[in-house]
Design a protein around this motif. Structure first.
Motif, mmCIF file in Angstrom:
data_model
loop_
_atom_site.group_PDB
_atom_site.id
_atom_site.type_symbol
_atom_site.label_atom_id
_atom_site.label_comp_id
_atom_site.label_asym_id
_atom_site.label_seq_id
_atom_site.Cartn_x
_atom_site.Cartn_y
_atom_site.Cartn_z
ATOM 1 N N GLY A 1 0.816 -1.202 0.000
ATOM 2 C CA GLY A 1 0.000 0.000 0.000
ATOM 3 C C GLY A 1 0.854 1.259 0.000
ATOM 4 N N GLY A 2 2.128 1.108 0.300
ATOM 5 C CA GLY A 2 2.993 2.284 0.361
ATOM 6 C C GLY A 2 2.596 3.241 1.455
ATOM 7 N N SER A 3 2.030 2.742 2.548
ATOM 8 C CA SER A 3 1.565 3.656 3.576
ATOM 9 C C SER A 3 2.426 3.603 4.824
ATOM 10 C CB SER A 3 0.112 3.327 3.931
ATOM 11 O OG SER A 3 0.001 1.975 4.336
ATOM 12 N N ILE B 1 -5.340 -5.447 0.231
ATOM 13 C CA ILE B 1 -5.455 -4.389 1.239
ATOM 14 C C ILE B 1 -6.102 -5.010 2.472
ATOM 15 C CG2 ILE B 1 -6.415 -2.107 1.739
ATOM 16 C CD1 ILE B 1 -4.755 -1.710 -0.603
ATOM 17 N N GLN C 1 -8.115 -4.095 4.789
ATOM 18 C CA GLN C 1 -9.551 -3.916 4.991
ATOM 19 C C GLN C 1 -10.346 -4.948 4.198
ATOM 20 O OE1 GLN C 1 -12.035 -1.197 6.650
ATOM 21 N NE2 GLN C 1 -12.558 -3.343 6.465
ATOM 22 N N GLN C 2 -9.874 -5.297 3.005
ATOM 23 C CA GLN C 2 -10.547 -6.307 2.200
ATOM 24 C C GLN C 2 -10.576 -7.636 2.944
ATOM 25 O OE1 GLN C 2 -11.929 -6.379 -1.019
ATOM 26 N NE2 GLN C 2 -11.902 -4.173 -0.948
ATOM 27 N N TRP D 1 -13.053 -7.449 5.734
ATOM 28 C CA TRP D 1 -14.429 -7.565 5.231
ATOM 29 C C TRP D 1 -14.788 -8.992 4.868
ATOM 30 C CZ3 TRP D 1 -14.688 -2.615 1.720
ATOM 31 C CH2 TRP D 1 -15.093 -1.533 2.505
ATOM 32 N N SER E 1 -4.711 2.169 12.050
ATOM 33 C CA SER E 1 -5.244 3.314 11.298
ATOM 34 C C SER E 1 -5.039 3.121 9.810
ATOM 35 C CB SER E 1 -4.555 4.601 11.714
ATOM 36 O OG SER E 1 -4.266 4.537 13.068
ATOM 37 N N THR F 1 -7.232 0.588 5.894
ATOM 38 C CA THR F 1 -7.715 0.739 4.525
ATOM 39 C C THR F 1 -6.588 1.076 3.561
ATOM 40 O OG1 THR F 1 -8.170 3.083 4.879
ATOM 41 C CG2 THR F 1 -9.963 1.556 5.299
ATOM 42 N N CYS F 2 -5.390 1.243 4.086
ATOM 43 C CA CYS F 2 -4.291 1.759 3.264
ATOM 44 C C CYS F 2 -3.257 0.704 2.892
ATOM 45 C CB CYS F 2 -3.528 2.859 3.993
ATOM 46 S SG CYS F 2 -4.549 4.013 4.875
ATOM 47 N N ILE G 1 -11.075 6.943 13.099
ATOM 48 C CA ILE G 1 -10.380 7.023 11.818
ATOM 49 C C ILE G 1 -10.353 8.438 11.263
ATOM 50 C CG2 ILE G 1 -10.625 6.315 9.396
ATOM 51 C CD1 ILE G 1 -9.270 4.292 11.128
ATOM 52 N N THR G 2 -11.336 9.261 11.678
ATOM 53 C CA THR G 2 -11.446 10.599 11.104
ATOM 54 C C THR G 2 -10.158 11.386 11.231
ATOM 55 O OG1 THR G 2 -13.672 10.534 11.973
ATOM 56 C CG2 THR G 2 -12.957 12.614 11.024
ATOM 57 N N PHE H 1 -7.282 10.607 10.722
ATOM 58 C CA PHE H 1 -6.255 10.322 9.726
ATOM 59 C C PHE H 1 -6.538 10.878 8.354
ATOM 60 C CE2 PHE H 1 -3.370 8.052 12.258
ATOM 61 C CZ PHE H 1 -4.129 7.592 13.302
ATOM 62 N N TYR H 2 -7.669 11.544 8.206
ATOM 63 C CA TYR H 2 -7.972 12.152 6.922
ATOM 64 C C TYR H 2 -7.356 13.540 6.866
ATOM 65 C CZ TYR H 2 -11.255 8.456 5.768
ATOM 66 O OH TYR H 2 -11.819 7.253 5.463
ATOM 67 N N TRP I 1 -4.002 7.801 2.111
ATOM 68 C CA TRP I 1 -4.310 6.483 1.548
ATOM 69 C C TRP I 1 -5.676 5.957 1.962
ATOM 70 C CZ3 TRP I 1 0.404 8.218 2.687
ATOM 71 C CH2 TRP I 1 1.438 7.899 1.812
ATOM 72 N N ARG J 1 -8.179 3.929 -0.437
ATOM 73 C CA ARG J 1 -7.696 3.110 -1.549
ATOM 74 C C ARG J 1 -8.279 1.709 -1.586
ATOM 75 N NH1 ARG J 1 -1.894 1.820 -2.349
ATOM 76 N NH2 ARG J 1 -1.846 4.069 -2.356
ATOM 77 N N HIS J 2 -8.886 1.257 -0.480
ATOM 78 C CA HIS J 2 -9.447 -0.092 -0.477
ATOM 79 C C HIS J 2 -10.725 -0.168 -1.305
ATOM 80 C CE1 HIS J 2 -11.517 2.286 2.445
ATOM 81 N NE2 HIS J 2 -12.364 1.338 2.767
ATOM 82 N N ALA K 1 -13.693 11.314 5.064
ATOM 83 C CA ALA K 1 -14.334 11.850 6.259
ATOM 84 C C ALA K 1 -14.200 13.359 6.348
ATOM 85 C CB ALA K 1 -13.712 11.207 7.506
ATOM 86 N N THR K 2 -13.270 13.934 5.580
ATOM 87 C CA THR K 2 -13.094 15.376 5.668
ATOM 88 C C THR K 2 -13.500 16.072 4.383
ATOM 89 O OG1 THR K 2 -10.744 14.873 5.323
ATOM 90 C CG2 THR K 2 -11.426 15.496 7.522
ATOM 91 N N TRP L 1 -22.195 -7.688 0.606
ATOM 92 C CA TRP L 1 -21.550 -6.998 1.723
ATOM 93 C C TRP L 1 -21.407 -5.511 1.432
ATOM 94 C CZ3 TRP L 1 -20.722 -7.917 6.608
ATOM 95 C CH2 TRP L 1 -19.839 -7.099 7.318
#
Lengths: 256, 476, 360
Positions: free
Chosen positions: B86-88, B128, B130-131, B134, B148, B151-152, B330-331, B333-334, C17, C20-21, C74-75, C287
């Motif tokens: 993910g390069g994160s 990823i 998150q996948q 899920w 955090s 998803t990245c 999570i907010t 981190f945006y 990131w 990205r998912h 979120a922002t 889902w």
């Protein structure tokens, strides 16, 4: 007709940060073309489309404002001029008007000057009329509609209706926000805007000395700025029957 | 006439032969997207319009066999190979500092199996995270690895740097959760670690490759534990009079219960939180925790926690903060909330025993504040063990204090890091808790390990004699 | 040369990131450049002295503009703003990939992405003026006419008189996705608005959610006046509630794909589901549904990147396979175009309006 449109770059509404001297911290905030100036630009473009001539977009601001002027070019303006220099910074409305008027003179004047009626970040509405006064030309403010024919006719929005004015040329008109919806850039316009040169002018180029520009030359100072707390209405609605009781409560010292 | 050598094109043909023409790229715009991860220096560099570190070829393998062939080619030509999920990562671990090949693993994102009998899930490492979570959720489970960067980052990334999630205090770090892996060695051999992580068959191969940050092999597949979703989760917050009482309370409760979330903040960070909760300022150190599982058990665990908190002088602040924090975790981190360019910032996480952690907190704070007085310093501890806990110390430099010259900025950044991390190491702390070493801390690895470094160097030399995998990282 | 708005969004997205998912293109290609972050980074570097190359232009077109990323932020940042503007830049710099150029030329020549001269929908006997106008969109007119004809059958059965324009102009939706939002696209929207005005319609039933989204959002900004706009799903749902349609019942298990523009841009999820329930279907959700729905591909994408569109549609079918439903439906012609062609063995796809017609 040759038209000069005065455009200001303002912060995108709610994100304003003020520096300690109450001038705006422009770097970290998105900047947009002042909404009322968009109307002025659209009107100018329409007049030019109909009668021929050229539209010049003129602005005073930091180098960053060049992007906004290129956008103006992409939307159809023929030329763009930016007054930019540290000595211009922090000007109040009088000094801004002086700089714009001097620039307009330096550019050889125009048949029409179009401005927004007020800037979203200051809302004084003073610059347009001051500039007209310095150029000694007639000025119609708060225009919702204008037509440039033999003479200029403009409909001015007032508290209780509309006043229709006419005058000869040259003249200055300040437009209400959203009176004319600014067209989008065309592909051809974008191509042109990429290559175009945005002329940068300094005080010397418009016949002014450093002492006549910027914060130092400004006779007015901002002493305090505060944001209106969102959603708080200081007024209270009462019925006629409640009126006396409400007044007594609010102004006990009045002895009602 | 452009003067260029054509050796790059010769190599490119070989790589295209392995993965297909459409999965190799040399366009400048493509290559520079791999020059920025979450490492501050890389971001600052790009923000200032400097040329980012770039690979020469981007290759996207679709299978372990393709990875194997790519590594064999790289070994033949002695071309460095970097690995990107993910390069994160925040440590620059994925940045192509040596040019060469960048292997983007995200084509390998297939779900292989959910084994409901054994409660495990297996997927390719380029998925990823998150996948994966899920896929588990769909069947009523969770991997309970909730960082955090959920998803990245990819599965391989989480394993590569020994990642951690907010629930780790109860469910473990990624190295506790991983059951088995498939790894491609630098010489192209595809190996599997043992099918289960607990055994008596010698040193644990999982633990050799987990945390190796792409320097010893390429992780291509992994199997993780699956947990049932908890029936009940209860939050509670406390205000302790000082750091010591909070740490001791934490240590005591770790002996009796395993909260899923346990976060303890220093005075500086507590200040604004307390003001929000109580509506006024009150000195002290704030703690937020959660216990989860079967409701009856959770009720008892919460009782025990309340007793321990009382013993150490903790004021009970109820459950509302925790619940709200969880919803909005999570907010932060945006963009717009999180610290970012033009600030300079870093998270100097370290981990130590209870005997040392407080000492380390004060030592780091003192060292950074004395040497860099313009730096803001906040800290909290959010992952706990029976023997100790970790400490997240964040330093923030206001944009006005960040040097304009990018190279000056790098120097200041590295000096602050050296200062803080060395203060930690000098007092028994470890160089990093869960972000990894990457490029950022590579130079400090030998200081951390001393003579023990030769064990890792030995592994590196024998597995990767040409030194092609992710050069300049991890001190190897 | 991006607008301030695009620059602000790109500078926010370039180092983030978090979404990205979700990118349906990235999930099938695995390419780093198929993420909003990489596109944002490229735009931010273009603003810092990098020159756009052909591959960068291609990257900007390798996106379905499905808004999954925008929805997640979120922002409140919106990658679609700078992706569309990057496409505009590609046009300005003549870097548009050849496959895309072909489609743009088709639209400019024939008004639709298919290059078709005549619609395939049977419009015999349908007037062109009236109180209610049905707006079909290019995809229904030229590619999946059965969806339009099914809607006609439903409206007729419910006793709703309607008009359809024989030479329905493009709404500007596909042109806007191909060129970005430039004056040429606004001019197209104005032509569409004019055509609607000339029909005398007081209400427009819009079949294609891509058109409906543009009409609800951009038309207002562009000063194009419209009468009441209602999606075909909301309309049919309303007709059922009013008792104007009696439908044969079934007990079949089905799953429903939320089209991206319908679910995210228009925030509409329940009317289609209510329609299915009114026929007795038992919906077993995937889902990722409603605002999280994974895009199955757009008609425009199907024209210039058919391979990616195919893989994206197949990936959506993989989501179907993990439910126990063997039957999939969706309410937008563009979803129908993508999903009908990729139904795996033992699975069935039926457009929602075709389904309703079957139950009349």
């Amino acid at each position: 007709m040759n038209i000069i449109v005065c455009i200001k770059q303002v912060p995108d509404s709610l994100e304003v940060r003020l520096k300690d001297d109450y001038t705006l911290e422009r770097d970290f905030v998105a900047q947009v073309m002042n909404p009322a100036d968009e109307s002025a630009l659209e009107w100018a473009l329409r007049v030019r489309d109909r009668t021929g001539g050229a539209v010049t977009a003129l602005s005073m601001g930091p180098a960053r404002a060049e992007g906004m002027l290129r956008e103006a070019l992409a939307r159809g303006a023929d030329q763009a001029v930016l007054l930019t220099d540290p000595r211009f910074a922090g000007a109040d409305t009088l000094v801004t008007a002086r700089c714009l008027a001097s620039a307009i003179r330096a550019l050889g004047g125009a048949d029409l000057i179009a401005c927004g009626r007020r800037a979203a970040d200051g809302e004084t509405g003073q610059v347009g009329p001051m500039t007209a006064s310095m150029l000694d030309i007639p000025c119609v403010t708060n225009a919702m509609r204008a037509e440039a024919a033999e003479r200029l006719t403009a409909e001015q929005l007032t508290e209780d209706g509309v006043t229709v004015w006419t005058c000869g040329y040259p003249a200055l008109v300040t437009f209400c926000e959203w009176s004319y919806r600014l067209r989008l850039p065309t592909l051809a316009g974008l191509k042109k805007a990429r290559q175009a040169e945005v002329r940068r002018l300094m005080p010397e180029d418009i016949g002014l000395s450093a002492a006549e520009c910027g914060l130092k030359a400004s006779p007015t100072r901002v002493r305090h700025v505060e944001a209106q707390p969102a959603g708080v209405r200081p007024c209270r609605q009462v019925s006629a029957a409640e009126c006396l009781a409400a007044l007594r409560e609010r102004y006990p010292e009045a002895g009602l | 006439m452009e003067r260029r050598a054509f050796m790059n094109d010769m190599v490119r043909t070989e790589l295209e032969d392995v993965v297909g023409v459409e999965n190799v790229s040399v366009a400048v715009s493509d290559r520079m997207t791999y020059g920025v991860d979450y490492f501050w220096i890389g971001r600052m560099w790009a923000d200032r319009g400097q040329v980012p570190p770039m690979p020469d070829w981007i290759v996207r393998p679709g299978s372990a066999e393709e990875v194997s062939k790519i590594l064999k080619i790289a070994n033949y030509y002695k071309i460095p190979v970097h690995i990107w999920g993910g390069g994160s990562g925040s440590q620059g671990g994925a940045l192509p500092m040596a040019g060469g090949i960048m292997m983007d693993m995200k084509r390998m994102s297939r779900l292989i199996e959910i084994d409901e009998v054994s409660r495990t899930i297996t997927a390719e490492a380029g998925m990823i995270f998150q996948q994966l979570e899920w896929y588990a959720n769909e069947r009523g489970y969770s991997c309970q690895h909730i960082p955090s960067c959920l998803t990245c980052g990819t599965i391989g990334g989480a394993l590569g740097h020994r990642g951690i999630g907010i629930m780790s205090t109860k469910y473990g770090k990624i190295d506790d959760m991983c059951v088995s892996m498939e790894v491609v060695l630098p010489n192209g051999d595809i190996i599997n670690t043992l099918p289960v992580p607990k055994h008596a068959a010698g040193p644990d191969l999982n633990q050799i490759f987990i945390g190796s940050e792409g320097t010893l092999g390429v992780i291509t597949k992994a199997t993780f534990k699956l947990f049932e979703q908890p029936e009940n989760r209860q939050f509670r917050a406390f205000l302790f009079p000082d750091m010591h009482s909070g740490y001791m309370a934490g240590r005591d409760l770790m002996q009796k219960v395993k909260p899923s979330i346990l976060r303890f903040y220093d005075e500086a960070e507590s200040g604004s939180i307390i003001k929000k909760i109580l509506g006024f300022e009150k000195p002290g150190c704030f703690m937020n925790l959660a216990v989860e599982g079967i409701r009856r058990v959770v009720d008892i665990e919460m009782e025990i926690i309340l007793e321990i908190a009382r013993k150490w002088g903790g004021q009970d602040l109820g459950s509302e903060y925790g619940e709200k924090w969880y919803e909005n975790r999570i907010t932060f981190f945006y963009p717009g909330h999180i610290m970012d360019i033009p600030q300079m910032f870093g998270t100097m996480d370290t981990v130590a025993t209870y005997a040392n952690i407080e000492k380390i907190y004060w030592a780091m704070k003192k060292a950074v504040n004395e040497n860099f007085p313009f730096v803001r310093y906040i800290s909290h501890s959010s992952h706990w063990y029976e023997w100790g806990c970790m400490n997240y110390t964040r330093f923030i430099v206001d944009p006005k204090d960040v040097p304009q010259d990018p190279e000056e900025a790098i120097r200041l950044h590295n000096q602050i890091w050296n200062c803080g991390v060395r203060a930690a190491m000098e007092n028994g702390g470890v160089i990093n808790d869960h972000h990894g070493i990457g490029l950022k801390l590579s130079r400090l690895m030998k200081e951390q390990y001393g003579p023990a470094m030769q064990v890792m160097e030995g592994l590196k030399k024998s597995l990767d004699p040409n030194g092609i995998l992710n050069p300049y990282k991890l001190g190897l | 040369m991006f607008s301030e708005k695009a620059k602000k969004n790109a500078d926010a997205c370039r180092f983030c990131w978090m979404c990205r998912h979700l990118c349906p293109v990235q999930l099938v290609t695995g390419k780093e450049t198929n993420t909003p972050r990489a596109k944002g980074l490229q735009v931010s570097m273009l603003e810092r002295g990098m020159t756009m190359d052909a591959e960068c232009a291609r990257t900007m077109y390798e996106c379905l503009l499905c808004g999954a990323c925008t929805n997640d932020c979120a922002t409140g940042f919106d990658p679609l703003v700078f992706i569309r503007e990057a496409r505009t830049q590609a046009n300005v710099l003549d870097l548009v990939p050849a496959e895309v150029r072909k489609v743009i030329d088709r639209v400019l020549e024939t008004g639709n992405i298919y290059g078709a001269k005549e619609p395939r929908v049977d419009l015999s006997g349908v007037p062109e003026t009236g109180d209610t106008l049905v707006w079909l969109g290019e995809c229904a007119r030229h590619s999946v006419p059965e969806t339009a004809e099914a809607l006609f059958a439903v409206l007729r059965k419910a006793g709703v008189p309607f008009a359809v324009l024989k030479n329905e102009p493009g709404s500007g939706s596909s042109l806007g996705d191909l060129l970005g939002f430039v004056e040429d696209v606004r001019a197209q929207a104005q032509r569409a608005g004019e055509a609607i005005r000339r029909s005398g319609a007081k209400r427009v039933i819009v079949l294609d959610s891509y058109d409906a989204a543009l009409m609800r959002h951009e038309y207002k900004d562009w000063g194009v006046e419209l009468p009441e706009i209602v999606t075909a799903t909301a309309c049919v749902d309303q007709l059922i509630r009013e008792g104007r349609l009696s439908l044969k019942q079934t007990h079949e298990v089905i799953t429903y794909h939320d089209g991206s523009r319908l679910a995210r841009d228009l925030d509409e999820h329940e009317p289609a589901r209510a329609i299915l329930k009114a026929m007795g279907y038992e919906i077993h959700e995937m889902w990722q549904n409603r605002r999280l729905a994974k895009c199955c591909g757009s008609a425009v994408a199907g024209q210039y990147m058919p391979d990616i569109r195919l893989r994206v549609a197949e990936n959506r079918w993989n989501d179907v396979k993990r439910t126990d439903a063997k039957h999939l439906t969706a309410a937008c012609p563009q979803s129908t175009e993508a999903l009908a062609a990729t139904a795996p063995e033992e699975y069935r796809y039926t457009d929602l309006f075709v389904l309703v017609k079957e139950h009349l």
